[in-house]
Design a protein around this motif. Sequence first.
Motif, short mmCIF file in Angstrom:
data_model
loop_
_atom_site.label_atom_id
_atom_site.label_comp_id
_atom_site.label_asym_id
_atom_site.label_seq_id
_atom_site.Cartn_x
_atom_site.Cartn_y
_atom_site.Cartn_z
N LYS A 1 0.84 -1.21 0.00
CA LYS A 1 0.00 0.00 0.00
C LYS A 1 0.87 1.26 0.00
O LYS A 1 0.60 2.21 -0.72
CB LYS A 1 -0.91 0.00 1.22
CG LYS A 1 -1.86 1.18 1.27
CD LYS A 1 -2.56 1.25 2.61
CE LYS A 1 -3.97 0.76 2.52
NZ LYS A 1 -4.72 0.92 3.78
N SER B 1 1.11 3.93 -3.00
CA SER B 1 0.79 5.33 -2.71
C SER B 1 1.93 6.27 -3.11
O SER B 1 1.68 7.36 -3.63
CB SER B 1 0.49 5.51 -1.23
OG SER B 1 -0.64 4.77 -0.87
N SER C 1 0.17 5.21 6.05
CA SER C 1 0.79 3.90 5.79
C SER C 1 2.19 3.84 6.38
O SER C 1 2.59 2.80 6.91
CB SER C 1 0.85 3.62 4.29
OG SER C 1 -0.43 3.56 3.75
#
Length: 126
Positions: free
Chosen positions: A5, A9, A115
């Motif tokens: 993730k 991103s 994250s």
Amino acid sequence: MNKKKLIFSIVTLCILIILGFLRWDNLESSADLHYKYDRWASQKWVEFYPPLAASPNSMEFPLMYMDEIHQSDINKYLEKQALTGELVNKWIERTKLTDGYIGLLLLNILVVIYSSIKLFILRDKK
């Protein structure tokens, strides 16, 4: 999963930043008129710097149905386009594109921060 993730991103953030830099194409300019092209909206814009102006602020407006404008024709052009409403529609379109871009950029930055924090907190707990 958090690493994927975060990587996704960061890649998306880089793409958004590149798209932001590629939005405007500077075209020919004169002393008082600077032309530029908005690639996202497919619209040519002109920045007018009035000579002998009291402030250094410029006036910016879209060019519709023409490729260039002369300084003496600006007021007549703006009055005509303002009456038809096309001038406002072009500004609204530009504002929507800019606001959408900024929203995506901020959302992506928040996801990267979240994250990263989540990844480092989970790593520290192990």
